[in-house]
Design a protein around this motif. Structure first.
Motif, mmCIF file in Angstrom:
data_model
loop_
_atom_site.group_PDB
_atom_site.id
_atom_site.type_symbol
_atom_site.label_atom_id
_atom_site.label_comp_id
_atom_site.label_asym_id
_atom_site.label_seq_id
_atom_site.Cartn_x
_atom_site.Cartn_y
_atom_site.Cartn_z
ATOM 1 N N LEU A 1 0.864 -1.176 0.000
ATOM 2 C CA LEU A 1 0.000 0.000 0.000
ATOM 3 C C LEU A 1 0.902 1.227 0.000
ATOM 4 N N ILE A 2 0.853 1.986 -1.078
ATOM 5 C CA ILE A 2 1.711 3.157 -1.222
ATOM 6 C C ILE A 2 0.836 4.389 -1.392
ATOM 7 N N GLU A 3 1.030 5.355 -0.492
ATOM 8 C CA GLU A 3 0.293 6.618 -0.568
ATOM 9 C C GLU A 3 1.090 7.598 -1.403
ATOM 10 N N VAL A 4 0.404 8.306 -2.289
ATOM 11 C CA VAL A 4 1.060 9.251 -3.189
ATOM 12 C C VAL A 4 0.435 10.634 -3.022
ATOM 13 N N ALA A 5 1.277 11.614 -2.767
ATOM 14 C CA ALA A 5 0.819 13.007 -2.736
ATOM 15 C C ALA A 5 0.466 13.412 -4.163
ATOM 16 N N ASN A 6 -0.790 13.764 -4.388
ATOM 17 C CA ASN A 6 -1.368 13.863 -5.719
ATOM 18 C C ASN A 6 -1.389 15.300 -6.233
ATOM 19 N N TYR A 7 -0.590 15.574 -7.268
ATOM 20 C CA TYR A 7 -0.631 16.907 -7.866
ATOM 21 C C TYR A 7 -1.903 17.116 -8.687
ATOM 22 N N GLY A 8 -2.463 16.035 -9.175
ATOM 23 C CA GLY A 8 -3.643 16.140 -10.025
ATOM 24 C C GLY A 8 -4.943 16.126 -9.248
ATOM 25 N N HIS A 9 -4.949 16.711 -8.050
ATOM 26 C CA HIS A 9 -6.186 16.760 -7.276
ATOM 27 C C HIS A 9 -7.173 17.742 -7.912
ATOM 28 N N PHE A 10 -8.377 17.792 -7.355
ATOM 29 C CA PHE A 10 -9.478 18.516 -7.977
ATOM 30 C C PHE A 10 -9.127 19.974 -8.284
ATOM 31 N N LYS A 11 -8.538 20.673 -7.327
ATOM 32 C CA LYS A 11 -8.261 22.098 -7.525
ATOM 33 C C LYS A 11 -7.269 22.315 -8.666
ATOM 34 N N ASN A 12 -6.224 21.487 -8.728
ATOM 35 C CA ASN A 12 -5.254 21.652 -9.809
ATOM 36 C C ASN A 12 -5.834 21.261 -11.156
ATOM 37 N N LYS B 1 -15.797 8.447 4.128
ATOM 38 C CA LYS B 1 -16.037 7.026 3.847
ATOM 39 C C LYS B 1 -16.782 6.842 2.537
ATOM 40 N N VAL B 2 -17.752 7.701 2.301
ATOM 41 C CA VAL B 2 -18.532 7.618 1.060
ATOM 42 C C VAL B 2 -17.682 8.029 -0.141
ATOM 43 N N ALA B 3 -16.840 9.047 0.051
ATOM 44 C CA ALA B 3 -16.122 9.656 -1.070
ATOM 45 C C ALA B 3 -14.931 8.841 -1.563
ATOM 46 N N GLN B 4 -14.270 8.105 -0.675
ATOM 47 C CA GLN B 4 -13.008 7.473 -1.052
ATOM 48 C C GLN B 4 -13.122 6.596 -2.290
ATOM 49 N N ARG B 5 -14.119 5.751 -2.325
ATOM 50 C CA ARG B 5 -14.293 4.863 -3.479
ATOM 51 C C ARG B 5 -14.864 5.617 -4.674
ATOM 52 N N ARG B 6 -15.823 6.463 -4.437
ATOM 53 C CA ARG B 6 -16.497 7.151 -5.533
ATOM 54 C C ARG B 6 -15.563 8.079 -6.293
ATOM 55 N N LEU B 7 -14.616 8.685 -5.585
ATOM 56 C CA LEU B 7 -13.735 9.667 -6.211
ATOM 57 C C LEU B 7 -12.403 9.084 -6.663
ATOM 58 N N ALA B 8 -12.215 7.788 -6.432
ATOM 59 C CA ALA B 8 -10.921 7.167 -6.742
ATOM 60 C C ALA B 8 -10.602 7.222 -8.231
ATOM 61 N N ALA B 9 -11.589 6.955 -9.073
ATOM 62 C CA ALA B 9 -11.334 6.893 -10.511
ATOM 63 C C ALA B 9 -10.867 8.237 -11.065
ATOM 64 N N ARG B 10 -11.254 9.318 -10.389
ATOM 65 C CA ARG B 10 -10.893 10.651 -10.864
ATOM 66 C C ARG B 10 -9.679 11.226 -10.132
ATOM 67 N N ASP B 11 -9.092 10.454 -9.234
ATOM 68 C CA ASP B 11 -7.930 10.935 -8.466
ATOM 69 C C ASP B 11 -8.220 12.316 -7.875
#
Length: 254
Positions: free
Chosen positions: A143-154, A232-242
């Motif tokens: 399990l590797i956590e990645v700091a995501n530059y492509g988050h919603f705001k960016n 809890k609701v968002a983690q799976r739903r938003l995964a595909a969109r990073d």
């Protein structure tokens, strides 16, 4: 004959007068969001040997112990390992000094590896990924956590500017480094990271978007329980969109 290779950078930033335990003050939401993600990805499974790479003062090790027979905290900072003595007192969790690019485990000896909040210090992670693949058993889980530059705001900003998201790591320092050998502080393009992992024979199995409500403004107006229910609701739903600032990748060693 002189050796022109650059000196190896030692990940000892937390041995330079910075108390990382204080960083987690008022970050109950972020910590709980990461625990939710780990529980979801490991649900129903049991492992033998596990290691938390760059696990600081052992923040997540007690959780891993619920899923593994034996856990090792593998951390480069002596200061963090000293703090871990208190956090992990009375447990059977081993605490060992080592770096992610030089893991002192035998080949194919671990069933589970976690590496959380480490990638933002590693602009070029190929060596670290190769080490993780080396010490994982075939079929083992990382399990590797990645700091995501492509988050919603960016994503929204780059779309508005008509530009593509960078594929290379992006420094997110808000002030100049105070030391010439200061360790990196970057966010990553998730697709690039997944490709790098595949090159190291680590295959993506699942992913979650984590800390989706990370906001000081929200913390001031919403109870922590409400934020975590939404998380809890968002983690799976938003995964595909990073979507979120943090992406948890579940990988299998081929």
């Amino acid at each position: 004959m002189s050796d022109d290779k650059p000196a190896k950078k030692v990940a000892d930033q937390y041995d330079r007068g910075y108390d990382y335990t204080k960083y987690w003050d008022n970050r109950d939401y972020e910590h709980a969001a990461e625990e939710i993600a780990i529980r979801r990805l490991l649900d129903g499974r049991r492992f033998g040997e596990a290691a938390d790479i760059g696990g600081g003062f052992g923040r997540l090790c007690l959780l891993l112990r619920e899923y593994a027979d034996h856990v090792t905290l593998a951390e480069p900072s002596l200061t963090q390992l000293e703090a871990a003595k208190t956090v992990l007192a009375g447990t059977d969790i081993d605490q060992v000094q080592m770096q992610a690019d030089d893991l002192q485990f035998d080949a194919a000896s671990l069933d589970l590896i976690t590496m959380v909040r480490v990638m933002h210090h590693i602009p070029e992670p190929s060596t670290e990924f190769a080490e993780i693949a080396r010490v994982l058993k075939p079929g083992g889980t990382a399990l590797i956590e990645v700091a995501n530059y492509g988050h919603f705001k960016n994503r929204r900003r780059y779309k508005k500017e008509g530009k593509p998201l960078p594929t290379e790591p992006v420094s997110i320092r808000t002030a100049p480094a105070d030391e010439p050998d200061a360790i990196a502080f970057v966010n990553h393009n998730i697709d690039t990271v997944v490709s790098q992992l595949a090159s190291a024979r680590l295959t993506l199995v699942d992913k979650l978007s984590v800390s989706n409500l990370r906001s000081e403004k929200l913390k001031k107006v919403l109870p922590n329980g409400v934020m975590l229910a939404a998380e809890k609701v968002a983690q799976r739903r938003l995964a595909a969109r990073d979507f979120g600032p943090s992406i948890f990748l579940e990988l299998r060693r081929g």
